[in-house]
Design a protein around this motif. Structure first.
Motif, PDB file in Angstrom:
ATOM      1  N   VAL A 268     197.887  35.445  28.514  1.00 54.49           N
ATOM      2  CA  VAL A 268     198.010  34.083  29.346  1.00 54.49           C
ATOM      3  C   VAL A 268     197.083  34.094  30.486  1.00 54.49           C
ATOM      4  O   VAL A 268     196.538  33.010  30.394  1.00 54.49           O
ATOM      5  CB  VAL A 268     199.533  33.718  29.695  1.00 54.49           C
ATOM      6  N   GLU A 269     196.845  35.081  31.093  1.00 56.91           N
ATOM      7  CA  GLU A 269     195.603  35.004  32.313  1.00 56.91           C
ATOM      8  C   GLU A 269     194.520  34.671  31.386  1.00 56.91           C
ATOM      9  O   GLU A 269     193.662  34.143  32.387  1.00 56.91           O
ATOM     10  CB  GLU A 269     195.851  36.496  32.859  1.00 56.91           C
ATOM     11  N   LEU A 270     194.139  35.077  30.463  1.00 51.91           N
ATOM     12  CA  LEU A 270     192.831  34.816  29.927  1.00 51.91           C
ATOM     13  C   LEU A 270     192.435  33.464  29.834  1.00 51.91           C
ATOM     14  O   LEU A 270     191.453  32.893  30.088  1.00 51.91           O
ATOM     15  CB  LEU A 270     192.728  35.461  28.570  1.00 51.91           C
ATOM     16  N   GLY A 271     193.797  32.731  29.587  1.00 51.95           N
ATOM     17  CA  GLY A 271     193.421  31.136  29.496  1.00 51.95           C
ATOM     18  C   GLY A 271     193.078  30.504  30.687  1.00 51.95           C
ATOM     19  O   GLY A 271     192.389  29.487  30.635  1.00 51.95           O
ATOM     20  N   GLU A 272     192.900  31.320  31.974  1.00 57.66           N
ATOM     21  CA  GLU A 272     192.600  30.599  33.180  1.00 57.66           C
ATOM     22  C   GLU A 272     190.901  30.738  33.070  1.00 57.66           C
ATOM     23  O   GLU A 272     190.211  30.272  33.965  1.00 57.66           O
ATOM     24  CB  GLU A 272     192.801  31.503  34.258  1.00 57.66           C
ATOM     25  N   HIS A 273     190.377  31.542  32.208  1.00 56.78           N
ATOM     26  CA  HIS A 273     188.962  31.831  32.052  1.00 56.78           C
ATOM     27  C   HIS A 273     188.224  31.526  31.098  1.00 56.78           C
ATOM     28  O   HIS A 273     187.094  31.372  30.740  1.00 56.78           O
ATOM     29  CB  HIS A 273     188.696  33.425  32.549  1.00 56.78           C
ATOM     30  N   GLY A 274     189.092  31.102  29.759  1.00 55.34           N
ATOM     31  CA  GLY A 274     188.375  30.518  28.681  1.00 55.34           C
ATOM     32  C   GLY A 274     189.642  30.248  27.742  1.00 55.34           C
ATOM     33  O   GLY A 274     190.915  29.824  27.954  1.00 55.34           O
ATOM     34  N   GLU A 275     189.417  30.805  26.433  1.00 51.23           N
ATOM     35  CA  GLU A 275     190.810  30.666  25.516  1.00 51.23           C
ATOM     36  C   GLU A 275     191.505  31.806  25.843  1.00 51.23           C
ATOM     37  O   GLU A 275     191.288  32.728  25.990  1.00 51.23           O
ATOM     38  CB  GLU A 275     189.916  30.921  24.110  1.00 51.23           C
ATOM     39  N   PRO A 276     193.044  31.402  25.715  1.00 50.28           N
ATOM     40  CA  PRO A 276     193.985  32.439  26.015  1.00 50.28           C
ATOM     41  C   PRO A 276     193.841  33.488  24.898  1.00 50.28           C
ATOM     42  O   PRO A 276     193.435  33.408  23.820  1.00 50.28           O
ATOM     43  CB  PRO A 276     195.261  31.644  25.581  1.00 50.28           C
ATOM     44  N   GLY A 277     194.213  34.831  25.334  1.00 50.80           N
ATOM     45  CA  GLY A 277     194.250  35.889  24.531  1.00 50.80           C
ATOM     46  C   GLY A 277     195.177  35.721  23.580  1.00 50.80           C
ATOM     47  O   GLY A 277     196.081  35.171  23.421  1.00 50.80           O
ATOM     48  N   LEU A 278     195.150  36.796  22.518  1.00 47.85           N
ATOM     49  CA  LEU A 278     195.890  37.087  21.341  1.00 47.85           C
ATOM     50  C   LEU A 278     196.688  38.288  21.874  1.00 47.85           C
ATOM     51  O   LEU A 278     196.083  39.434  21.810  1.00 47.85           O
ATOM     52  CB  LEU A 278     195.323  37.350  19.925  1.00 47.85           C
ATOM     53  N   ALA A 279     198.005  38.398  22.343  1.00 49.73           N
ATOM     54  CA  ALA A 279     198.735  39.532  22.765  1.00 49.73           C
ATOM     55  C   ALA A 279     199.323  40.475  21.402  1.00 49.73           C
ATOM     56  O   ALA A 279     199.925  39.649  20.541  1.00 49.73           O
ATOM     57  CB  ALA A 279     199.951  39.109  23.763  1.00 49.73           C
ATOM     58  N   ILE A 280     199.130  41.615  21.424  1.00 52.93           N
ATOM     59  CA  ILE A 280     199.410  42.409  20.308  1.00 52.93           C
ATOM     60  C   ILE A 280     200.217  43.581  20.702  1.00 52.93           C
ATOM     61  O   ILE A 280     199.274  44.485  21.389  1.00 52.93           O
ATOM     62  CB  ILE A 280     198.317  42.739  19.203  1.00 52.93           C
ATOM     63  N   GLU A 281     201.200  43.809  20.370  1.00 53.73           N
ATOM     64  CA  GLU A 281     201.985  45.156  20.810  1.00 53.73           C
ATOM     65  C   GLU A 281     201.529  46.036  19.811  1.00 53.73           C
ATOM     66  O   GLU A 281     201.653  45.836  18.405  1.00 53.73           O
ATOM     67  CB  GLU A 281     203.549  44.799  20.629  1.00 53.73           C
ATOM     68  N   CYS A 282     201.354  47.415  20.160  1.00 52.21           N
ATOM     69  CA  CYS A 282     200.495  48.019  19.185  1.00 52.21           C
ATOM     70  C   CYS A 282     200.556  49.817  19.812  1.00 52.21           C
ATOM     71  O   CYS A 282     200.166  49.907  20.916  1.00 52.21           O
ATOM     72  CB  CYS A 282     199.330  47.806  18.968  1.00 52.21           C
ATOM     73  N   ASP A 283     201.455  50.590  19.132  1.00 52.93           N
ATOM     74  CA  ASP A 283     201.236  52.175  19.520  1.00 52.93           C
ATOM     75  C   ASP A 283     199.860  52.661  18.580  1.00 52.93           C
ATOM     76  O   ASP A 283     199.862  52.788  17.527  1.00 52.93           O
ATOM     77  CB  ASP A 283     202.527  52.763  18.959  1.00 52.93           C
ATOM     78  N   VAL A 284     198.941  52.870  19.522  1.00 51.37           N
ATOM     79  CA  VAL A 284     197.631  53.196  18.958  1.00 51.37           C
ATOM     80  C   VAL A 284     197.402  54.447  18.040  1.00 51.37           C
ATOM     81  O   VAL A 284     196.880  54.791  17.440  1.00 51.37           O
ATOM     82  CB  VAL A 284     196.495  53.259  19.932  1.00 51.37           C
ATOM     83  N   SER A 285     198.919  55.179  18.361  1.00 50.86           N
ATOM     84  CA  SER A 285     198.983  56.454  17.665  1.00 50.86           C
ATOM     85  C   SER A 285     199.315  56.407  16.435  1.00 50.86           C
ATOM     86  O   SER A 285     199.700  57.424  15.482  1.00 50.86           O
ATOM     87  CB  SER A 285     199.715  57.525  18.475  1.00 50.86           C
ATOM     88  N   GLN A 286     199.638  55.259  15.899  1.00 48.11           N
ATOM     89  CA  GLN A 286     200.287  54.788  14.494  1.00 48.11           C
ATOM     90  C   GLN A 286     199.363  54.054  13.890  1.00 48.11           C
ATOM     91  O   GLN A 286     199.077  52.880  14.100  1.00 48.11           O
ATOM     92  CB  GLN A 286     201.683  54.066  14.748  1.00 48.11           C
ATOM     93  N   ARG A 287     198.633  54.714  12.717  1.00 51.11           N
ATOM     94  CA  ARG A 287     197.593  53.878  11.941  1.00 51.11           C
ATOM     95  C   ARG A 287     198.210  52.787  11.426  1.00 51.11           C
ATOM     96  O   ARG A 287     197.379  51.628  11.458  1.00 51.11           O
ATOM     97  CB  ARG A 287     197.232  54.802  10.697  1.00 51.11           C
TER      98      ARG A 287
END
Length: 254
Positions: A46-65
């Motif tokens: 949401v904060e990214l929307g203040e500077h351009g396009e809102p971001g895409l929030a993705i929940e992810c445990d990077v240790s899980q392929r």
């Protein structure tokens, strides 16, 4: 500088990852905010929307392929491809342990979140990075370069990430993909804060005295370098380590 580019930033819910995500959005990129904590990922998106396009929030445990693969596919589904990958995520819980006090679970905590997370995102993103001749920025640490005592698991993992960057830079260079590493020193980040808070006034003065630039680094200092490495301005740089630490560690790429 990054107008129209699509970036994935892991561990982007706080600290250096958040700063990189914001800096890339300010530079015109569309950013997938990947984090283990869905609430912080959403807040930054949401904060990214203040500077351009809102971001895409993705929940992810990077240790899980499987979760990494889904994060990559969600990014491509929304924005059509990937130009930039920033591997920043690392589980920093219980970071201080000596070599002899390190058990296998502690070492695996760092390897799976740091090295394996980087490995998974690189492999899952490869074909998309190849299609757009993309750029990868991996986050390591001077802890590995210098062999910081009491940080065996963390330091060993970060050096493994540096080695990975050099191997992949050579293998993927013919595909037009650049792979570089940054080793940041930012005093307010989760990794560094306990150390800096433990210093006495004399200790802080001594630390600053050995830095040519005579000031503590910030997450924004690191983020601006990540933007540079992700952009065409660094189009002839690959396989390199940049020490973003005020000159505290020089010639580390050797």
């Amino acid at each position: 500088m990054l107008t129209g580019k699509v970036a994935i930033v892991t561990g982007a819910g706080q600290g250096i990852g958040r700063a990189i995500a914001i800096a890339m959005a300010k530079a015109g990129a569309r950013v997938s905010v990947v984090d283990l904590n869905p609430a912080t990922a959403e807040n930054v998106a949401v904060e990214l929307g203040e500077h351009g396009e809102p971001g895409l929030a993705i929940e992810c445990d990077v240790s899980q392929r499987d979760q990494v693969g889904k994060a990559v596919e969600r990014t491509v589904s929304k924005w059509g491809g990937i130009d930039i990958l920033v591997n920043n995520a690392h589980n920093l819980r219980d970071i201080r342990r000596s070599f002899l006090d390190t058990d296998e679970p502690h070492l695996l905590q760092h390897l799976t979140s740091g090295l394996f997370g980087t490995y998974y995102f690189l492999q899952e993103s490869y074909r998309y990075l190849k299609a757009r001749k993309g750029s990868v920025v991996n986050v390591a640490s001077a802890a590995g370069v210098l062999g910081l005592p009491q940080h065996f698991s963390y330091a060993a993992t970060k050096e493994a990430i540096r080695a990975t960057s050099r191997v992949v830079a050579k293998e993927w260079g013919p595909d037009g993909i650049r792979v570089n590493t940054i080793c940041p020193a930012a005093s307010e980040t989760e990794a560094a804060r306990p150390y800096f808070e433990s210093l006495s006034d004399e200790g802080r003065d001594a630390y600053l005295a050995q830095l040519p630039l005579r000031r503590f680094g910030t997450a924004d200092d690191v983020a601006s370098v990540a933007v540079f490495l992700a952009s065409d301005a660094s189009g002839y740089i690959t396989g390199h380590t940049l020490m973003v630490d005020g000159g505290g560690t020089m010639d580390a790429a050797r």
